[in-house]
Design a protein around this motif. Sequence first.
Motif, PDB file in Angstrom:
ATOM      1  N   TRP A 270       0.843  -1.190   0.000  1.00 16.27           N
ATOM      2  CA  TRP A 270       0.000   0.000   0.000  1.00 16.27           C
ATOM      3  C   TRP A 270       0.882   1.245   0.000  1.00 16.27           C
ATOM      4  O   TRP A 270       2.073   1.164   0.305  1.00 16.27           O
ATOM      5  CB  TRP A 270      -0.934  -0.007   1.217  1.00 16.27           C
ATOM      6  CG  TRP A 270      -0.243  -0.076   2.545  1.00 16.27           C
ATOM      7  CD1 TRP A 270       0.183   0.965   3.324  1.00 16.27           C
ATOM      8  CD2 TRP A 270       0.113  -1.272   3.276  1.00 16.27           C
ATOM      9  NE1 TRP A 270       0.778   0.507   4.466  1.00 16.27           N
ATOM     10  CE2 TRP A 270       0.741  -0.859   4.465  1.00 16.27           C
ATOM     11  CE3 TRP A 270      -0.050  -2.638   3.020  1.00 16.27           C
ATOM     12  CZ2 TRP A 270       1.221  -1.772   5.409  1.00 16.27           C
ATOM     13  CZ3 TRP A 270       0.421  -3.543   3.951  1.00 16.27           C
ATOM     14  CH2 TRP A 270       1.046  -3.123   5.133  1.00 16.27           C
ATOM     15  N   PRO A 271       0.330   2.421  -0.342  1.00 17.63           N
ATOM     16  CA  PRO A 271       1.128   3.652  -0.360  1.00 17.63           C
ATOM     17  C   PRO A 271       1.664   3.989   1.023  1.00 17.63           C
ATOM     18  O   PRO A 271       1.139   3.534   2.043  1.00 17.63           O
ATOM     19  CB  PRO A 271       0.128   4.717  -0.842  1.00 17.63           C
ATOM     20  CG  PRO A 271      -0.937   3.947  -1.548  1.00 17.63           C
ATOM     21  CD  PRO A 271      -1.045   2.636  -0.840  1.00 17.63           C
ATOM     22  N   LYS A 272       2.696   4.811   1.051  1.00 16.02           N
ATOM     23  CA  LYS A 272       3.309   5.164   2.333  1.00 16.02           C
ATOM     24  C   LYS A 272       2.386   5.991   3.213  1.00 16.02           C
ATOM     25  O   LYS A 272       2.577   6.046   4.430  1.00 16.02           O
ATOM     26  CB  LYS A 272       4.626   5.909   2.076  1.00 16.02           C
ATOM     27  CG  LYS A 272       5.691   5.015   1.457  1.00 16.02           C
ATOM     28  CD  LYS A 272       7.015   5.731   1.276  1.00 16.02           C
ATOM     29  CE  LYS A 272       8.073   4.775   0.710  1.00 16.02           C
ATOM     30  NZ  LYS A 272       9.376   5.438   0.510  1.00 16.02           N
ATOM     31  N   ALA A 273       1.390   6.637   2.616  1.00 17.15           N
ATOM     32  CA  ALA A 273       0.405   7.382   3.396  1.00 17.15           C
ATOM     33  C   ALA A 273      -0.985   6.818   3.084  1.00 17.15           C
ATOM     34  O   ALA A 273      -1.731   7.373   2.279  1.00 17.15           O
ATOM     35  CB  ALA A 273       0.456   8.876   3.062  1.00 17.15           C
ATOM     36  N   PRO A 274      -1.356   5.689   3.679  1.00 16.34           N
ATOM     37  CA  PRO A 274      -2.633   5.038   3.342  1.00 16.34           C
ATOM     38  C   PRO A 274      -3.832   5.844   3.825  1.00 16.34           C
ATOM     39  O   PRO A 274      -3.750   6.603   4.797  1.00 16.34           O
ATOM     40  CB  PRO A 274      -2.543   3.697   4.070  1.00 16.34           C
ATOM     41  CG  PRO A 274      -1.619   3.948   5.214  1.00 16.34           C
ATOM     42  CD  PRO A 274      -0.613   4.939   4.705  1.00 16.34           C
ATOM     43  N   SER A 275      -4.945   5.660   3.150  1.00 15.24           N
ATOM     44  CA  SER A 275      -6.194   6.302   3.540  1.00 15.24           C
ATOM     45  C   SER A 275      -6.714   5.672   4.829  1.00 15.24           C
ATOM     46  O   SER A 275      -6.296   4.565   5.212  1.00 15.24           O
ATOM     47  CB  SER A 275      -7.235   6.141   2.428  1.00 15.24           C
ATOM     48  OG  SER A 275      -7.616   4.774   2.312  1.00 15.24           O
ATOM     49  N   PRO A 276      -7.647   6.334   5.521  1.00 20.44           N
ATOM     50  CA  PRO A 276      -8.226   5.726   6.728  1.00 20.44           C
ATOM     51  C   PRO A 276      -8.847   4.359   6.462  1.00 20.44           C
ATOM     52  O   PRO A 276      -8.702   3.438   7.275  1.00 20.44           O
ATOM     53  CB  PRO A 276      -9.280   6.754   7.151  1.00 20.44           C
ATOM     54  CG  PRO A 276      -8.755   8.050   6.643  1.00 20.44           C
ATOM     55  CD  PRO A 276      -8.105   7.718   5.328  1.00 20.44           C
ATOM     56  N   ALA A 277      -9.529   4.204   5.325  1.00 13.40           N
ATOM     57  CA  ALA A 277     -10.137   2.912   5.009  1.00 13.40           C
ATOM     58  C   ALA A 277      -9.056   1.855   4.788  1.00 13.40           C
ATOM     59  O   ALA A 277      -9.197   0.702   5.220  1.00 13.40           O
ATOM     60  CB  ALA A 277     -11.024   3.037   3.781  1.00 13.40           C
ATOM     61  N   ALA A 278      -7.973   2.241   4.116  1.00 15.82           N
ATOM     62  CA  ALA A 278      -6.877   1.302   3.895  1.00 15.82           C
ATOM     63  C   ALA A 278      -6.228   0.906   5.216  1.00 15.82           C
ATOM     64  O   ALA A 278      -5.894  -0.268   5.430  1.00 15.82           O
ATOM     65  CB  ALA A 278      -5.841   1.905   2.958  1.00 15.82           C
ATOM     66  N   LYS A 279      -6.041   1.872   6.131  1.00 21.61           N
ATOM     67  CA  LYS A 279      -5.481   1.557   7.445  1.00 21.61           C
ATOM     68  C   LYS A 279      -6.355   0.542   8.175  1.00 21.61           C
ATOM     69  O   LYS A 279      -5.849  -0.401   8.806  1.00 21.61           O
ATOM     70  CB  LYS A 279      -5.347   2.832   8.274  1.00 21.61           C
ATOM     71  CG  LYS A 279      -4.298   3.808   7.793  1.00 21.61           C
ATOM     72  CD  LYS A 279      -4.298   5.061   8.664  1.00 21.61           C
ATOM     73  CE  LYS A 279      -3.310   6.095   8.151  1.00 21.61           C
ATOM     74  NZ  LYS A 279      -3.364   7.355   8.949  1.00 21.61           N
ATOM     75  N   ALA A 280      -7.666   0.732   8.098  1.00 22.89           N
ATOM     76  CA  ALA A 280      -8.584  -0.190   8.769  1.00 22.89           C
ATOM     77  C   ALA A 280      -8.526  -1.578   8.138  1.00 22.89           C
ATOM     78  O   ALA A 280      -8.571  -2.602   8.832  1.00 22.89           O
ATOM     79  CB  ALA A 280     -10.008   0.360   8.708  1.00 22.89           C
ATOM     80  N   PHE A 281      -8.400  -1.626   6.810  1.00 20.92           N
ATOM     81  CA  PHE A 281      -8.323  -2.916   6.130  1.00 20.92           C
ATOM     82  C   PHE A 281      -7.013  -3.629   6.488  1.00 20.92           C
ATOM     83  O   PHE A 281      -7.000  -4.845   6.704  1.00 20.92           O
ATOM     84  CB  PHE A 281      -8.423  -2.720   4.617  1.00 20.92           C
ATOM     85  CG  PHE A 281      -8.563  -4.009   3.856  1.00 20.92           C
ATOM     86  CD1 PHE A 281      -9.805  -4.573   3.643  1.00 20.92           C
ATOM     87  CD2 PHE A 281      -7.440  -4.664   3.355  1.00 20.92           C
ATOM     88  CE1 PHE A 281      -9.938  -5.763   2.945  1.00 20.92           C
ATOM     89  CE2 PHE A 281      -7.557  -5.854   2.658  1.00 20.92           C
ATOM     90  CZ  PHE A 281      -8.823  -6.406   2.455  1.00 20.92           C
ATOM     91  N   ILE A 282      -5.922  -2.893   6.558  1.00 22.40           N
ATOM     92  CA  ILE A 282      -4.623  -3.485   6.912  1.00 22.40           C
ATOM     93  C   ILE A 282      -4.684  -4.056   8.325  1.00 22.40           C
ATOM     94  O   ILE A 282      -4.165  -5.147   8.593  1.00 22.40           O
ATOM     95  CB  ILE A 282      -3.508  -2.432   6.775  1.00 22.40           C
ATOM     96  CG1 ILE A 282      -3.343  -2.026   5.309  1.00 22.40           C
ATOM     97  CG2 ILE A 282      -2.186  -2.964   7.333  1.00 22.40           C
ATOM     98  CD1 ILE A 282      -2.604  -0.710   5.124  1.00 22.40           C
ATOM     99  N   ALA A 283      -5.317  -3.325   9.240  1.00 20.11           N
ATOM    100  CA  ALA A 283      -5.457  -3.822  10.613  1.00 20.11           C
ATOM    101  C   ALA A 283      -6.261  -5.121  10.639  1.00 20.11           C
ATOM    102  O   ALA A 283      -5.911  -6.073  11.353  1.00 20.11           O
ATOM    103  CB  ALA A 283      -6.127  -2.761  11.481  1.00 20.11           C
TER     104      ALA A 283
END
Length: 296
Positions: A270-283
């Motif tokens: 993912w990009p070095k500055a992920p979106s809030p939705a991406a952060k939640a998906f990664i978690a």
Amino acid sequence: MNLRQIEFALAVAEESSFTRAARRCHTVQSALSHQVARLEEELGAALFERTSRRVRLTPAGEAFVRQAYTTLEAARRITEEVAAATGQVRGHLSIGAISALGHLDIVALIAAFHARYPEVEIRLVQRGSEELLEQLHLERLDLAFVGLWQGERLDGVTHLRLAQETLLALLPPGHPLSERKRLTLESLSNMSLVDFPRDSSARRQTDKAFAAVGVARQVRFEVNHLELIAQFVARGLAAALVPESVAANLRGVVPVPVRDAPKRVLYAAWPKAPSPAAKAFIALLREHLPLGADNT
């Protein structure tokens, strides 16, 4: 200039048609054409070459598109970051994935994410690893599941190493080599093989594996999906090399280990500055990972 005009112009660029762009944007063609014309007037340059047969970008249009994606992504992130600051996860999540994800159940993962964050609109596309990484660098994807060969680097993105596995040979039932406990790449060199297309990263790496041991091979069938590979093998038309986790789920074929087969590493990137939705998906992804997956 406004965001709606930018969206209209990008839709025309992606669809190569004002008619299809208007349909996609849920507006009439005359209104879309008018807004694009106003945008061109403000920019002082034509963005599209229009003929009776096709619509294509001018050099000015190509420059516009490169910046327009960044502009729309920045606007989208404003609303999502503000919502995240109040404890809400919403907006859009664009995921890319290769077709061979091993033991990772992408559908179950997306379903779990949707149940937890129903206000996020999720999109999934399946492509080859190289195209997915390009889309990730262009910020047209929020996260991608890609497969690289052992020793290849992932640059410019943050990534999580999910698994590493060796490729196995797939043989038709009853084939003389199917009784062997282990094969070599050389033992497959005289067989008809089925593989991914020549311009794919998966194909290039298996080509390199054969070349590294000084063996030529005969790829008779080029397909773009694992199910088709399995069908060609099951009907006795070819042999193949696939990741071991994939081989375990295929029926009507015989998997056999290969001593000098290449190894594939599966990553989430993912990009070095992920979106809030991406952060939640990664978690959520980390919650579902088996022990042994780690950051690299």
